[in-house]
Design a protein around this motif. Structure first.
Motif, PDB file in Angstrom:
ATOM      1  N   HIS A   1       0.833  -1.200   0.000  1.00 60.22           N
ATOM      2  CA  HIS A   1       0.000   0.000   0.000  1.00 60.22           C
ATOM      3  C   HIS A   1       0.870   1.253   0.000  1.00 60.22           C
ATOM      4  O   HIS A   1       1.825   1.364   0.760  1.00 60.22           O
ATOM      5  CB  HIS A   1      -0.920   0.021   1.208  1.00 60.22           C
ATOM      6  N   ASN A   2       0.509   2.204  -0.850  1.00 57.05           N
ATOM      7  CA  ASN A   2       1.267   3.443  -0.997  1.00 57.05           C
ATOM      8  C   ASN A   2       0.773   4.486   0.010  1.00 57.05           C
ATOM      9  O   ASN A   2       0.215   5.525  -0.352  1.00 57.05           O
ATOM     10  CB  ASN A   2       1.124   3.962  -2.428  1.00 57.05           C
ATOM     11  N   LEU A   3       0.982   4.206   1.291  1.00 54.12           N
ATOM     12  CA  LEU A   3       0.504   5.103   2.340  1.00 54.12           C
ATOM     13  C   LEU A   3       1.207   6.462   2.282  1.00 54.12           C
ATOM     14  O   LEU A   3       0.629   7.484   2.653  1.00 54.12           O
ATOM     15  CB  LEU A   3       0.731   4.453   3.710  1.00 54.12           C
ATOM     16  N   MET A   4       2.441   6.476   1.798  1.00 51.49           N
ATOM     17  CA  MET A   4       3.190   7.734   1.760  1.00 51.49           C
ATOM     18  C   MET A   4       2.592   8.740   0.794  1.00 51.49           C
ATOM     19  O   MET A   4       2.772   9.946   0.956  1.00 51.49           O
ATOM     20  CB  MET A   4       4.656   7.474   1.406  1.00 51.49           C
ATOM     21  N   LYS A   5       1.873   8.253  -0.205  1.00 52.95           N
ATOM     22  CA  LYS A   5       1.210   9.171  -1.125  1.00 52.95           C
ATOM     23  C   LYS A   5       0.099   9.921  -0.405  1.00 52.95           C
ATOM     24  O   LYS A   5      -0.137  11.101  -0.668  1.00 52.95           O
ATOM     25  CB  LYS A   5       0.654   8.387  -2.317  1.00 52.95           C
ATOM     26  N   GLU A   6      -0.578   9.229   0.515  1.00 51.91           N
ATOM     27  CA  GLU A   6      -1.678   9.839   1.250  1.00 51.91           C
ATOM     28  C   GLU A   6      -1.205  10.585   2.491  1.00 51.91           C
ATOM     29  O   GLU A   6      -1.872  11.507   2.961  1.00 51.91           O
ATOM     30  CB  GLU A   6      -2.680   8.750   1.645  1.00 51.91           C
TER      31      GLU A   6
END
Length: 288
Positions: free
Chosen positions: A99-104
């Motif tokens: 999951h690309n949590l860093m984008k959010e």
């Protein structure tokens, strides 16, 4: 299965890492690579809850592949705060996977440093993985055959690895990146899956802040011994054969498998699982 402990070093120079491990395609745990990162001091579940609690995240459980599921399609969603509360309350099979949590939550980008370790890392936002106590990630290898730097935070995680040349013993499912999902790699049934006796691999427990180097195309099975989370940084494969295999997986194999699931349904999944056993047991007979 014959498993040996993955080599460990506290620190290592760039040249030694490349010459001893990357060139030889041998895994290693580097224990103190993250000690100068803000993440080493900050990255606990409580911190993630504080800065990302309102984010809705995709969750996966341990159900077997079904023909109706899309490629890497999540099984449910939940607010991060609710998920972390679940992790802290009791064991759960729910995991956050790729999951690309860093984008959010861009502030997370400030907490880690791109390690200068001799690999040309892909400078896209890293993916995060979360899991509860005793949750497991099935045996698989990555579609892009990358060299992977896998960092673990908050708690302890067990990692079991097998080199690509051990695929012949692992009941690889054709047109897929996984072994048979009904294999319990913690307690393998050698009567049902006899080829596993011949498999030679590696094992290590990762603690907070430790990094595991996984070479190109290595099979890996992960088990969260406690609730925790991990981050992977990637470098493209250096071996031209592996690069071509990655291109085939991404451009052809994945789409062919999705098409066959839609066309044949569960019969396609059942066929692949049966073929995995037939092919692997035949390889075993050929060696005797």
């Amino acid at each position: 299965m014959k498993l040996k402990q993955i080599e460990r070093v506290k620190k290592i120079s760039k040249s030694d890492f490349i010459s001893q491990y990357v060139k030889n395609q041998i895994p290693v745990v580097i224990e103190e690579l993250t000690e100068d990162w803000p993440a080493y001091h900050k990255w606990r579940l409580s911190y993630i809850n504080e800065i990302a609690g309102d984010v809705v995240v995709p969750l996966y459980d341990d159900r077997h592949v079904n023909h109706e599921d899309g490629f890497n399609e999540a099984h449910t969603t939940m607010k991060m705060s609710d998920y972390i509360n679940l992790l802290e309350q009791k064991p759960t099979n729910y995991r956050i996977f790729l999951h690309n949590l860093m984008k959010e939550v861009p502030v997370l980008k400030n907490d880690f440093l791109w390690p200068e370790i001799g690999l040309k890392l892909v400078k896209q936002l890293p993916m995060l993985f979360f899991g509860g106590e005793n949750s497991r990630v099935f045996m698989h290898y990555d579609i892009d055959y990358s060299n992977i730097l896998h960092f673990h935070f908050h708690g302890e995680k067990q990692c079991m690895l097998f080199a690509p040349d051990q695929s012949k013993y692992l009941y690889k499912v054709p047109h897929a990146l996984i072994s048979r999902e009904d294999i319990d790699f913690d307690n393998p049934d050698y009567n049902k899956f006899p080829a596993l006796k011949n498999a030679e691999g590696y094992i290590a427990n990762l603690k907070h802040g430790e990094m595991l180097y996984m070479p190109e195309g290595y099979w890996h099975y992960m088990k969260y011994l406690t609730p925790g989370f991990s981050m992977s940084l990637r470098a493209f494969p250096k071996n031209i054969t592996n690069l071509s295999k990655a291109a085939y997986n991404i451009l052809i194999m994945r789409h062919f498998d999705v098409f066959m699931r839609k066309w044949k349904g569960q019969k396609w999944i059942d066929y692949k699982n049966e073929k995995a056993v037939l092919d692997t047991n035949q390889n075993l007979l050929n060696e005797t």
